[in-house]
Structures are given as C-alpha cells and as structure tokens.
Design a protein around this motif. Structure first.
Motif, PDB file in Angstrom:
ATOM      1  N   GLY A 115       4.849 -15.754  30.742  1.00  0.00           N
ATOM      2  CA  GLY A 115       4.351 -17.320  30.482  1.00  0.00           C
ATOM      3  C   GLY A 115       4.664 -18.365  30.395  1.00  0.00           C
TER       4      GLY A 115
ATOM      5  N   SER B 283       5.760 -15.402  25.059  1.00  0.00           N
ATOM      6  CA  SER B 283       5.802 -16.279  27.030  1.00  0.00           C
ATOM      7  C   SER B 283       6.872 -14.902  27.213  1.00  0.00           C
ATOM      8  CB  SER B 283       6.210 -17.381  27.854  1.00  0.00           C
ATOM      9  OG  SER B 283       7.434 -17.266  27.082  1.00  0.00           O
TER      10      SER B 283
ATOM     11  N   PRO C 131       0.279 -18.680  26.278  1.00  0.00           N
ATOM     12  CA  PRO C 131       1.828 -18.322  26.357  1.00  0.00           C
ATOM     13  C   PRO C 131       1.554 -16.826  26.736  1.00  0.00           C
ATOM     14  CG  PRO C 131       1.715 -19.758  25.004  1.00  0.00           C
ATOM     15  CD  PRO C 131       0.302 -19.331  25.467  1.00  0.00           C
TER      16      PRO C 131
ATOM     17  N   VAL D 246       0.258 -15.301  32.623  1.00  0.00           N
ATOM     18  CA  VAL D 246       1.673 -14.146  32.994  1.00  0.00           C
ATOM     19  C   VAL D 246       1.565 -14.434  34.226  1.00  0.00           C
ATOM     20  CG1 VAL D 246       1.521 -13.653  30.578  1.00  0.00           C
ATOM     21  CG2 VAL D 246       0.754 -12.327  32.134  1.00  0.00           C
TER      22      VAL D 246
END
Length: 295
Positions: A151, A65, A141, A145
């Motif tokens: 994310g 992320s 993830p 974003v």
C-alpha cells in the motif's frame, strides 16, 4: 506566567531537538541515521532532511501498507514497535506531547498570534479527525494495495500539511533534482498547506482539532495516562474562564480526561479559585472524578 514560559521553552527545544541533522539539511538529503526508525513523541515528518527520528503517524502507515505483503511472503513483521511506541507515549502523558513537544502545534500557536479576524471552530467538526485517522491512516494503507500487496502512506501523501512544510518545501528549495520532478501532487499538497495556514491565523490549532491522527490516538489515553488533570468541582465557579483561554475550546470541569485536552495547562493559571491542577499518577486508584452535566 511561569508555566507558559516553561512550555514555550519545551516547544522550542523540542522543535530543535527533533531536527538536529543540519548537515543533511544543507545537502538537501533525508537523514538516514541509525536512530531514524525510532518514533518521536510528536508529529515531525520523517522526510524532513534534519529530522532525527520517525513520525509515529508515518511509521504506522508504513507498517500497515506492507503488512499484507509481509504476511504473503512469510515475514512476521507486524509493526508492533510502532504501536508500542505510541502506547508508551500515550500511557505516560496522553496528549501532553501535543501541548508541550509538537513542533507543528507550536507553529499553529505562533501563527494564531498574527493579527486578523478570529473565529471559533464548531465542535460539530470534531468528527473529521476520526475520519482522517480511520480512512487515510488505517484503512487505505491496509486495503488499497497493488498486485504485490503493498500500500502507500496516504495521509502523508495527500493530506499532511506538516510534511509539506517540513519536508516538501524544504527539499524542493535545497535540492534541484527534487525540484525538477515536482508535479500535480506537490501542487495539491501546497494548496492544502496554504488552507491550513490561513485557518491557523483565524482559529486556534485547527490541524490538531480537525485532522491530526496522532493527537486523536493519544487523546484516547488521557483517561489512563500517568499525567492527569484534576478539577475540584466543589470549588469550581463554572465561570468558563478555562474555556475562553483553552486552545481546543473545552470546559475542563466537564471532563478533565477529555480526549481533546492537550494538557497545555493554560486553564490552571486563569482559574479565579485555583480549582484546576495536574499531577502524575503512576498507579490509578480506580476512582473517577465526578463529571458536571452540561447545561
């Protein structure tokens, strides 16, 4: 059954050992100790107040992320330590940790012992675990974003019942501030947890078989790990006693390296001719065991 008693002891010690910070638990705070970033060899929620380490699934999502943000800002942070940690766990035992160390797996086994109707989950549902891994742990993830390139850990956020039980409910119970901020997301996660708790009563290890991303990844290591299952196919009667006791409903003689096998070793003790065994192979010989074609 000596092995089963030993496995129970390992499961109990693991559940306690991975959640030793009782002071943080009493305070209703998440442990932020020096080793909290170290991945543990089981699905044990990072946000559990007593947890002393990080869940590999949560750590992997956090790495993905923030990957685009890190690259955009010139930071060379790829989360390789997470991949390395999972690789070490898998290379040593494959899914051995699932059968011997995972607290949530242990909980599922205990709940299944409660009285109630019992059903066998269809093998056609096994694809779901790949769906949850690739969509919620890897894809979302990394690609869903915000404007900064950050994310979110979507599997932990909207799916994982282990996190709800070990962290969400515990923090809500002991921390009034958190309890006052609960909303629809907590309600949704509670519903997911209740559904799985019901499934745990009527079927064996439903989370492991249908959802768990960590078990799915570790299963890929079963055919190369140091810990190996072995079957003497010449002695095997194909009586399926192994399948009847297997928590994940597999015939170990068809594929000793099955990615679904959690290496609980229950099949060893019920085999009438003792043709099932296990061993540690530090160096592979390159020879593969013959696989019996399914009838």
């Amino acid at each position: 059954m000596l092995i089963e008693k030993k496995r129970r002891l390992f499961q109990i010690l693991s559940a306690l050992g991975l959640n030793l910070d009782f002071l943080s638990l009493l305070r209703g705070e998440i442990n932020q100790g020096k080793i909290k970033g170290v991945c543990v060899p089981a699905l044990n929620c990072y946000s559990c107040p007593a947890a002393i380490g990080a869940c590999p699934v949560g750590a992997l999502q956090n790495s993905l992320s923030s990957l685009r943000y890190n690259l955009g800002s010139g930071q060379k942070k790829f989360g390789l330590y997470v991949i390395g940690s999972i690789g070490v766990i898998g290379s040593v035992g494959g899914r051995l940790a699932c059968g011997w160390l995972c607290p949530f797996g242990f909980l599922q086994e205990l709940i299944y012992r409660l009285p109630g109707p019992k059903i066998q989950l269809s093998k056609k549902l096994n694809f779901l675990r790949y769906f949850f891994l690739f969509v919620f742990v890897l894809f979302l993830p990394l690609f869903l974003v915000d404007s900064l390139g950050l994310g979110a850990p979507w599997f932990c956020k909207i799916v994982c019942p282990a996190g709800t039980l070990e962290a969400g409910l515990v923090l809500a119970a002991v921390n009034p501030t958190i309890r006052s901020q609960l909303g629809w997301l907590f309600a949704w996660k509670t519903v997911v947890l209740v559904v799985f708790l019901v499934l745990m009563v009527i079927s064996q290890r439903p989370f492991c078989r249908l959802v768990c991303p960590l078990g799915t990844i570790l299963g890929w290591f079963n055919h190369v790990s140091a810990f190996r299952m072995k079957v003497d196919l010449e002695a095997c009667l194909r009586c399926d006693a192994c399948q009847r006791i297997c928590p994940v409903n597999i015939k170990i003689y068809e594929n000793p390296d099955s990615s679904q096998c959690i290496r609980c070793l229950k099949c060893e003790k019920v085999c009438p001719v003792s043709c099932i065994s296990h061993d540690w192979e530090v160096l592979r010989t390159g020879k593969k065991q013959p696989v019996l074609a399914q009838k």
